[in-house]
Design an enzyme around this catalytic site. Structure first.
Site, PDB file in Angstrom:
ATOM      1  N   TYR A 346       0.856  -1.196   0.000  1.00  0.00           N
ATOM      2  CA  TYR A 346       0.000   0.000   0.000  1.00  0.00           C
ATOM      3  C   TYR A 346       0.890   1.244   0.000  1.00  0.00           C
ATOM      4  CZ  TYR A 346      -4.057   2.893   1.476  1.00  0.00           C
ATOM      5  OH  TYR A 346      -5.061   3.820   1.558  1.00  0.00           O
ATOM      6  N   CYS A 347       0.644   2.142  -0.952  1.00  0.00           N
ATOM      7  CA  CYS A 347       1.343   3.430  -1.023  1.00  0.00           C
ATOM      8  C   CYS A 347       2.855   3.200  -1.067  1.00  0.00           C
ATOM      9  CB  CYS A 347       0.897   4.308   0.144  1.00  0.00           C
ATOM     10  SG  CYS A 347       1.488   6.026   0.038  1.00  0.00           S
TER      11      CYS A 347
END
Length: 610
Positions: A346-347
């Site tokens: 994520y990210c």
């Protein structure tokens, strides 16, 4: 002739006549102004004390200097052509003369169409008096004219390099947002009414909260965006059952308890950002993506990064990869008895995962069967407004600051994220908290947003330079542990999610990066933004998502041919996983395998405050 009895010296009626304005309301207002002065002294003390004691160094003013330098370059371009300056001034003056004439007509009772209107989605001017009262209408329109004129000055400045123009546009927008008449008591009709109705009590409450928030920030303002007392990690946030099954100095690995008798054979390993905490994927039970995944028959592991301090100053990307992701992969494989795992990043956790995949491809390592990248950038060409804070001078200043402590304070990144959306994340709270004197509502996502993490110096420096400043990963120039990384050698299936309104990992940037991988890529575009677009439980039936062909060319062209589907993207992702491996085994109980449980989820690292 003698004076009337009521005017005789010392009589009560005479006193009332001598002080006709000393009503109970005025006395209450005066009392509140005295309390306001007292509370303001507490706020000043909260700001000065840490600096006097040496716990907080004086602000170096680097950001202010960069703003002045950037806007100075815009001014220089305009001053080089006096004729264009005169033309712009005439246009600016003409707009204000038209506005002034219209205001005079309105004051005389005529109906006049506004010369400029705010964006219908702009919440700052929703109060009816901004439109109905000629004076406030004038303030509103004057502000809109001035802010749009300032935008024009940046847009039409000649011979500015793209980075300087981007910075100038961002700073002008930030300063314009700050200067809005909605942010000040004398120019905001709603605040005036509130102050008069409460006899200044709102300002006293606001100053009390301001002092508390400066004290909570140890001398810097830590704007409260939610009621922090309403949440606790492990009590009503991050409560999906599980065990910490591994721990080293860099991370804890959580294995979640199964919710089904049979589970998919290959486990899923989640790599969250190190810039903030993993429980954004495990908020309240009804919002938890981790809980949902477990209920779908997945064996889920999640990395919980340490909240670093000076001891971790030397940790870089290679440590986070080797001692972080690769170690977590091995532990998950051993526990589940599988050769491979499916990884989710994520990210910036996804960026780290992509770097790891490129390293593994170079080394011939096949322990990761597939990768899911959520709002992840690997090409930083179009990285959005965060690039405003990244150039050689600013990165060098951050590195110098990190060298003193060994890490970057979590508030630094939080402030940058807030500045990107200042009209959502800064100024509404300044007005609501400190001028209206109203405490914000409890909101789990904003509690998570304020639960900041620090960043170790070596790792953050490598990230800023290797990704944002030089874009080394996309350009095939990044080296990790002696291996030159090439994303084209990553041939495992990739599920790439972008969100349409993302201000941190813009969809255009994610789409461009998705084209760099050498294997099959399923690109999905979700509605909403960086968090809400990802954390979107199917039961809510909110937003939508688009699916289509593999990413090629421009995002706009892809979207023209994509299929829009209602609701969450989560079921689409689960089906993608099933298409690769739908075999099942008996559910695995955390702690029953080769790694005994150390403690209950969510563990200890996530509870450390910055």
């Amino acid at each position: 002739m003698s004076a009337p009895p009521g005017d005789a010296p010392g009589s009560a009626p005479g006193a009332e006549a001598a002080h006709p304005f000393l009503t109970p309301e005025v006395e209450q207002f005066a009392s509140n102004m005295a309390r306001l002065w007292e509370e303001s002294g507490k706020a000043v003390t909260a700001y000065l004390r840490p600096r006097e004691e040496g716990a907080r160094k004086p602000t170096d003013g680097a950001q202010v200097a960069d703003i002045a330098r950037t806007l100075g370059q815009v001014a220089e371009r305009w001053l080089a052509d006096p004729g264009r300056v005169a033309e712009a001034q005439r246009a600016f003056t003409g707009d204000f003369l038209s506005l002034w004439a219209g205001t005079m007509k309105r004051l005389s009772g005529e109906e006049v169409e506004p010369t400029i209107k705010p964006d219908p989605k702009d919440p700052r001017f929703k109060d009816p008096e901004w439109t109905e009262h000629p004076v406030f209408d004038f303030l509103r329109q004057a502000y809109l004219h001035a802010s749009r004129w300032a935008d024009r000055m940046v847009e039409e400045a000649e011979d500015l390099d793209p980075h300087t123009r981007h910075k100038a546009a961002f700073y002008v927008k930030l300063l314009s947002n700050a200067a809005s008449p909605s942010n000040f008591l004398p120019t905001n009709p709603e605040l005036i009414r509130e102050t008069l109705a409460s006899k200044g009590e709102n300002l006293v409450r606001g100053m009390q909260m301001l002092a508390e928030d400066i004290d909570a920030g140890k001398g810097d303002l830590r704007i409260r965006q939610t009621d922090r007392t309403g949440f606790e990690v492990g009590r009503n946030l991050a409560v999906t059952p599980g065990k910490v099954v591994f721990r080293n100095d860099l991370f804890e690995l959580i294995q979640y308890a199964p919710a089904t008798e049979m589970v998919r054979t290959r486990p899923v390993l989640i790599v969250p950002p190190w810039i903030n905490k993993f429980y954004v994927l495990d908020l309240t039970p009804e919002k938890s993506m981790i809980r949902w995944a477990v209920e779908q028959g997945l064996t889920v592991f999640c990395v919980s990064w340490v909240n670093p301090d000076a001891r971790h100053a030397g940790l870089s990307f290679d440590h986070y990869m080797r001692d972080g992701i690769l170690k977590a992969v091995d532990v998950a494989r051993e526990i589940c008895g599988t050769d491979q795992v499916d990884a989710v990043g994520y990210c910036v956790g996804g960026t780290l995962l992509a770097v790891t995949l490129a390293y593994m491809a170079a080394a011939g390592d096949s322990r990761v069967a597939s990768a899911t990248l959520l709002t992840t950038q690997v090409d930083f060409t179009h990285a959005g407004d965060l690039k405003v804070f990244v150039d050689e001078a600013q990165v060098a200043a951050v590195e110098a600051k990190m060298a003193e402590a060994g890490y970057l304070e979590g508030a630094s990144m939080a402030n940058a994220f807030n500045m990107i959306r200042s009209n959502d994340m800064i100024f509404p709270y300044l007005v609501n908290n400190y001028l209206k004197g109203k405490a914000p509502f409890p909101f789990d996502l904003l509690y998570w947003n304020s639960d900041a993490t620090r960043m170790p110096a070596a790792n953050h420096s490598f990230y800023l330079r290797g990704c944002y400043l030089n874009n080394d990963l996309a350009r095939g120039r990044m080296e990790i542990l002696g291996e030159l990384l090439d994303l084209k050698k990553v041939t495992v299936p990739v599920y790439e999610l972008a969100t349409k309104e993302d201000h941190i990992a813009p969809a255009r940037s994610v789409f461009l990066g998705a084209q760099l991988f050498g294997g099959p890529v399923r690109f999905v575009l979700a509605g909403s933004g960086h968090i809400a677009g990802v954390v979107n439980p199917p039961a809510k039936m909110k937003y939508q998502h688009w699916v289509g062909e593999e990413p090629k060319g421009e995002l706009e062209h892809w979207l023209d041919h994509a299929e829009e589907k209602p609701g969450s993207w989560w079921p689409d992702w689960r089906a993608w996983l099933a298409a690769m491996d739908a075999t099942m085994v008996a559910a695995r109980v955390p702690g029953d395998g080769p790694y005994p449980g150390i403690e209950d989820a969510p563990g200890s690292y996530v509870k450390v405050k910055a």
